[in-house]
Enzyme design. Structure first.
Site, PDB file in Angstrom:
ATOM      1  N   SER A 142     100.009 -50.067  40.103  1.00  0.00           N
ATOM      2  CA  SER A 142     101.269 -50.404  39.432  1.00  0.00           C
ATOM      3  C   SER A 142     102.378 -50.309  40.478  1.00  0.00           C
ATOM      4  O   SER A 142     102.193 -49.671  41.523  1.00  0.00           O
ATOM      5  CB  SER A 142     101.537 -49.376  38.324  1.00  0.00           C
ATOM      6  OG  SER A 142     102.866 -49.468  37.850  1.00  0.00           O
ATOM      7  N   TYR A 155     101.604 -40.725  34.918  1.00  0.00           N
ATOM      8  CA  TYR A 155     101.313 -42.119  35.269  1.00  0.00           C
ATOM      9  C   TYR A 155     101.640 -42.387  36.741  1.00  0.00           C
ATOM     10  O   TYR A 155     100.840 -42.969  37.475  1.00  0.00           O
ATOM     11  CB  TYR A 155     102.133 -43.025  34.354  1.00  0.00           C
ATOM     12  CG  TYR A 155     101.811 -44.495  34.421  1.00  0.00           C
ATOM     13  CD1 TYR A 155     100.803 -45.049  33.631  1.00  0.00           C
ATOM     14  CD2 TYR A 155     102.527 -45.348  35.256  1.00  0.00           C
ATOM     15  CE1 TYR A 155     100.521 -46.408  33.677  1.00  0.00           C
ATOM     16  CE2 TYR A 155     102.248 -46.706  35.310  1.00  0.00           C
ATOM     17  CZ  TYR A 155     101.249 -47.232  34.516  1.00  0.00           C
ATOM     18  OH  TYR A 155     100.965 -48.582  34.559  1.00  0.00           O
TER      19      TYR A 155
HETATM   20  P1  NAD Z   1      96.587 -52.421  27.390  1.00  0.00           P
HETATM   21  O1  NAD Z   1      96.944 -51.236  26.572  1.00  0.00           O
HETATM   22  O2  NAD Z   1      96.852 -53.798  26.876  1.00  0.00           O
HETATM   23  O3  NAD Z   1      95.030 -52.377  27.782  1.00  0.00           O
HETATM   24  C1  NAD Z   1      94.428 -51.190  28.195  1.00  0.00           C
HETATM   25  C2  NAD Z   1      92.930 -51.371  28.138  1.00  0.00           C
HETATM   26  O4  NAD Z   1      92.317 -50.124  28.533  1.00  0.00           O
HETATM   27  C3  NAD Z   1      92.401 -51.683  26.728  1.00  0.00           C
HETATM   28  O5  NAD Z   1      91.306 -52.576  26.827  1.00  0.00           O
HETATM   29  C4  NAD Z   1      91.934 -50.307  26.230  1.00  0.00           C
HETATM   30  O6  NAD Z   1      90.925 -50.397  25.236  1.00  0.00           O
HETATM   31  C5  NAD Z   1      91.389 -49.736  27.528  1.00  0.00           C
HETATM   32  N1  NAD Z   1      91.275 -48.289  27.506  1.00  0.00           N
HETATM   33  C6  NAD Z   1      92.219 -47.360  27.244  1.00  0.00           C
HETATM   34  N2  NAD Z   1      91.692 -46.121  27.292  1.00  0.00           N
HETATM   35  C7  NAD Z   1      90.385 -46.278  27.615  1.00  0.00           C
HETATM   36  C8  NAD Z   1      89.303 -45.379  27.818  1.00  0.00           C
HETATM   37  N3  NAD Z   1      89.441 -44.059  27.704  1.00  0.00           N
HETATM   38  N4  NAD Z   1      88.096 -45.907  28.132  1.00  0.00           N
HETATM   39  C9  NAD Z   1      87.918 -47.253  28.227  1.00  0.00           C
HETATM   40  N5  NAD Z   1      88.900 -48.140  28.035  1.00  0.00           N
HETATM   41  C10 NAD Z   1      90.117 -47.654  27.745  1.00  0.00           C
HETATM   42  O7  NAD Z   1      97.308 -52.165  28.799  1.00  0.00           O
HETATM   43  P2  NAD Z   1      97.680 -53.131  30.021  1.00  0.00           P
HETATM   44  O8  NAD Z   1      99.143 -53.225  30.074  1.00  0.00           O
HETATM   45  O9  NAD Z   1      96.850 -54.354  30.007  1.00  0.00           O
HETATM   46  O10 NAD Z   1      97.261 -52.184  31.228  1.00  0.00           O
HETATM   47  C11 NAD Z   1      96.113 -52.401  32.023  1.00  0.00           C
HETATM   48  C12 NAD Z   1      96.301 -51.703  33.357  1.00  0.00           C
HETATM   49  O11 NAD Z   1      97.409 -52.284  34.039  1.00  0.00           O
HETATM   50  C13 NAD Z   1      96.602 -50.198  33.235  1.00  0.00           C
HETATM   51  O12 NAD Z   1      95.921 -49.501  34.254  1.00  0.00           O
HETATM   52  C14 NAD Z   1      98.098 -50.147  33.446  1.00  0.00           C
HETATM   53  O13 NAD Z   1      98.512 -48.915  33.964  1.00  0.00           O
HETATM   54  C15 NAD Z   1      98.284 -51.261  34.448  1.00  0.00           C
HETATM   55  N6  NAD Z   1      99.656 -51.777  34.507  1.00  0.00           N
HETATM   56  C16 NAD Z   1     100.234 -52.371  33.434  1.00  0.00           C
HETATM   57  C17 NAD Z   1     101.530 -52.843  33.547  1.00  0.00           C
HETATM   58  C18 NAD Z   1     102.230 -53.554  32.422  1.00  0.00           C
HETATM   59  O14 NAD Z   1     103.420 -53.832  32.566  1.00  0.00           O
HETATM   60  N7  NAD Z   1     101.574 -53.869  31.349  1.00  0.00           N
HETATM   61  C19 NAD Z   1     102.224 -52.671  34.744  1.00  0.00           C
HETATM   62  C20 NAD Z   1     101.615 -52.045  35.796  1.00  0.00           C
HETATM   63  C21 NAD Z   1     100.312 -51.599  35.682  1.00  0.00           C
END
Ligand code: NAD
Length: 260
Positions: A142, A155
């Protein structure tokens, strides 16, 4: 381009992980999906991806906070798909609170799911990648792996840690056909961010549209969200031969967030 390669994408039932899974399948890779959600919806997703892209698709419900389940997921990918060539460590959760009132059990959960899961996955998958002398490990970190924000102590610590881990793995595999890199998204409109927008709207008594504009305005100079499809396209590039000498990089896709 990725025909015959087998990819595990953790947390691929939603958001960025799903976008990455779709892009990798679009490039011909077979998939091992992972993540939580409604069983019927996951089954439909699984069958839909196999049909749309003509690739093999497996699913593991492994909980990324449980090392033995992570090892079992990698073993299942090898058994069902034949090998595990690409690992995208994407599963992640968020919790926001000031450091002095941050619940210790939320700290443990964020560190386990956002950081330690990648360590366990890499440990499980590397021997097979080394045996075939080819592999791609992509850690979805991130912008919070590069800079901090308030109220995100677990985080930010996890994501900074993930970038450190990426560098070590890249060094340890530098003379092999295995690469390890990190992608650093800025704001991407997924359920994880929608919750933060909804919380902000409620806290400040403003509309969801206003909260969304504020969220972008405060951090992301482009004023636009990055997309799961853009993260997927970068993953496909990192899996290509063109990226064979990209090793240990942390690549922002963030509308100039960390350029400031
Ligand atoms: P999201 O909530 O849409 O998806 C998260 C996914 O992780 C889901 O499929 C959920 O079922 C799975 N998950 C959660 N806990 C779990 C566990 N214990 N075991 C297995 N699966 C699990 O989130 P997102 O925004 O798509 O985030 C995905 C990644 O991208 C994360 O690592 C997040 O930190 C990173 N990220 C997101 C953003 C953003 O703006 N959305 C920015 C930077 C980084």
């Amino acid at each position: 381009m990725l025909k015959g390669k087998n990819a595990i994408v953790t947390g691929s039932t939603s958001g960025i992980g799903l976008g990455i899974a779709r892009s990798l399948a679009g490039a011909g890779a077979n998939l091992m999906l992972n993540g939580f959600g409604d069983a019927a919806q996951i089954e439909a997703l699984h069958a839909g991806l196999a049909r749309e892209f003509g690739v093999k698709v497996g699913y593991s419900g492994a909980d990324m906070s449980k090392p033995d389940q992570i090892h079992a997921m990698v073993a299942a990918a090898v058994k069902e798909l034949g090998s595990a060539d690409i690992l995208v460590n994407n599963a992640g959760i968020q919790h926001t609170a000031p450091v002095e009132s941050f619940p210790p059990e939320r700290w443990d959960a964020v560190i386990a799911i956002n950081l330690s899961s990648a360590f366990h996955g890499i440990q499980a998958i590397l021997p097979g990648m080394k045996a075939r002398n080819w592999g791609r490990i992509i850690n979805i970190a991130s912008v919070h792996g590069l800079v901090a924000s308030t109220e995100k102590v677990a985080y930010v610590a996890a994501k900074h840690g993930m970038i450190g881990m990426t560098k070590v793995v890249a060094l340890e595999t530098a003379k092999t056909g295995i690469t390890c890199n990190a992608i650093c998204p800025g704001w991407v409109l997924t359920p994880l961010v929608q919750k933060q927008i909804d919380d902000r709207a409620q806290r400040e008594g403003i509309t969801v549209a206003q909260a969304k504009a504020e969220l972008l305005g405060e951090k992301q100079p482009s004023g636009e969200f990055a997309t799961p499809e853009q993260m997927g396209a970068l993953c496909v590039f990192l899996c290509s031969d063109a990226a064979a000498q990209m090793r240990g990089a942390a690549l922002p896709v963030d509308g100039a967030w960390v350029a400031q």
